[in-house]
Write an enzyme that holds these catalytic residues in place. Structure first.
Site, short mmCIF file in Angstrom:
data_model
loop_
_atom_site.label_atom_id
_atom_site.label_comp_id
_atom_site.label_asym_id
_atom_site.label_seq_id
_atom_site.Cartn_x
_atom_site.Cartn_y
_atom_site.Cartn_z
N THR A 62 -2.14 8.57 2.27
CA THR A 62 -2.06 7.12 2.10
C THR A 62 -3.04 6.45 3.05
O THR A 62 -3.53 7.08 3.99
CB THR A 62 -0.64 6.60 2.41
OG1 THR A 62 -0.39 6.75 3.81
CG2 THR A 62 0.42 7.35 1.60
N PRO A 63 -3.31 5.16 2.86
CA PRO A 63 -4.18 4.46 3.80
C PRO A 63 -3.67 4.52 5.24
O PRO A 63 -4.47 4.45 6.18
CB PRO A 63 -4.17 3.02 3.27
CG PRO A 63 -3.93 3.17 1.81
CD PRO A 63 -2.97 4.33 1.68
N MET A 64 -2.36 4.67 5.44
CA MET A 64 -1.83 4.71 6.80
C MET A 64 -2.11 6.05 7.47
O MET A 64 -2.35 6.12 8.68
CB MET A 64 -0.31 4.45 6.77
CG MET A 64 0.30 4.26 8.15
SD MET A 64 1.93 3.48 8.13
CE MET A 64 2.91 4.68 7.24
N ILE B 251 1.66 12.63 3.67
CA ILE B 251 1.27 12.04 2.39
C ILE B 251 -0.07 11.32 2.55
O ILE B 251 -0.29 10.62 3.55
CB ILE B 251 2.35 11.05 1.90
CG1 ILE B 251 3.72 11.72 1.87
CG2 ILE B 251 1.98 10.51 0.52
CD1 ILE B 251 3.84 12.93 0.98
N SER C 209 0.84 -1.20 0.00
CA SER C 209 0.00 0.00 0.00
C SER C 209 0.87 1.24 0.00
O SER C 209 2.10 1.17 0.12
CB SER C 209 -0.93 0.02 1.23
OG SER C 209 -0.16 0.12 2.42
N GLY C 210 0.21 2.39 -0.13
CA GLY C 210 0.85 3.68 0.09
C GLY C 210 2.00 3.99 -0.83
O GLY C 210 1.98 3.69 -2.02
N TYR D 272 9.16 8.23 17.11
CA TYR D 272 9.08 8.23 15.64
C TYR D 272 10.16 9.10 15.01
O TYR D 272 10.87 8.68 14.10
CB TYR D 272 7.70 8.70 15.20
CG TYR D 272 7.53 8.73 13.70
CD1 TYR D 272 7.20 7.57 13.00
CD2 TYR D 272 7.72 9.91 12.97
CE1 TYR D 272 7.05 7.58 11.62
CE2 TYR D 272 7.57 9.91 11.59
CZ TYR D 272 7.24 8.76 10.92
OH TYR D 272 7.11 8.77 9.56
N ASP E 139 8.26 -10.08 7.00
CA ASP E 139 8.31 -9.21 8.16
C ASP E 139 9.73 -8.65 8.22
O ASP E 139 10.68 -9.38 8.50
CB ASP E 139 7.99 -9.99 9.43
CG ASP E 139 8.02 -9.14 10.69
OD1 ASP E 139 8.51 -8.00 10.63
OD2 ASP E 139 7.57 -9.63 11.74
#
Length: 263
Positions: free
Chosen positions: A206-208, A204, A15-16, A171, A67
């Site tokens: 994105t789905p996140m 941005i 994604s993204g 982060y 992962d």
């Protein structure tokens, strides 16, 4: 000649930004792609999008559930890529997670570890594996005859690896680590004809990020362009850094943030 005659490997490709990057490689003529993520359904969707832009049978895109926090799974990913295509030329390390949006005293060690294990250690593991493979390869020819390289690594960092913001020490630290890791590796592997750069996206769409739109609104308003960026706008920068048109770009942290960090 295509700008991308080699093999592209993209993590976080379900994604993204990483999905847009994988599709962009195919659109621009890269015919051998390795897609990695934990989300198998998302990887299948990325494969479908690649077929749509490249044409049926025109690009081979294998999906490998991975992962990136597991050294064993990362090693298996690269072994699969080399078994399938013989080499890895463009490695885009895009797997990551967002901030927990807490100050340090509210952040648990488990939250800190999760963010750093995925964003920093995971990026280091995949970048490390890419470099090890590229060291064994001959350089590819370039689009215009300039000297080629054994490979190009692009690590996805963040504008928040350059500047701080409230409630994001874990982060911001993880992304600052990616930027400085990139610089160190660029120094170490220049003599081996491997280019290593990072891209630092701003906010941005994105789905996140979509579920966190209200939290991100202040950051959007700070940037002079006053909007979210698109995954395609970041992918375009990644593809430039991966290509031989960026042959003299090394150790860069390319900011793609609508001007956020100039304020």
């Amino acid at each position: 000649m295509s700008l991308y005659p080699g093999v592209a490997l993209i993590t976080g490709a379900a994604s993204g930004i990483s999905q847009a990057t994988a599709v962009s490689f195919a659109r621009e003529g890269c015919t051998k792609l390795v897609l990695a993520d934990r989300d198998e359904a998302g990887l299948a969707r990325t494969q479908q999008l690649i077929v749509q832009v490249a044409g049926e049978g025109k690009a081979a895109a294998i999906a490998v559930k991975t992962d990136v926090t597991s050294a064993e799974q990362v090693e298996a990913l690269f072994l699969r890529a080399v078994a399938e295509f013989g080499r890895v030329d463009y490695a885009v390390n895009g797997a990551g997670v967002l901030s927990n949006n807490k100050r340090s005293h509210d952040t648990t060690p488990d939250e800190f570890d999760r963010i750093n294990v995925i964003n920093y250690r995971g990026c280091w593991l995949t970048s490390r594996a890419a470099i090890k493979q590229m060291l064994s390869q001959d350089p590819l020819p370039t689009h215009d005859g300039r000297p080629g390289v054994r490979g190009s690594v692009v690590n996805i960092a963040s504008q928040l690896g350059i500047v701080g913001r409230p409630a994001a020490p874990a982060y911001c630290g993880s992304k600052a680590a990616v930027i400085n890791m990139t610089k160190c590796d660029a120094i170490d592997y220049s003599r081996d004809a491997i280019r290593i750069n990072s891209v630092c996206p701003g906010v941005i769409d994105t789905p996140m990020t979509q579920p966190n739109a209200s939290v991100l609104e202040p950051a959007i308003s700070i940037a002079p362009m006053e909007r979210m960026g698109t995954a395609q706008e970041v992918a375009d920068c990644v593809l430039f850094l991966a290509s031989s048109k960026a042959s003299f770009v090394q150790g860069a942290a390319m900011v793609v943030d609508g001007g956020y960090t100039i304020n």
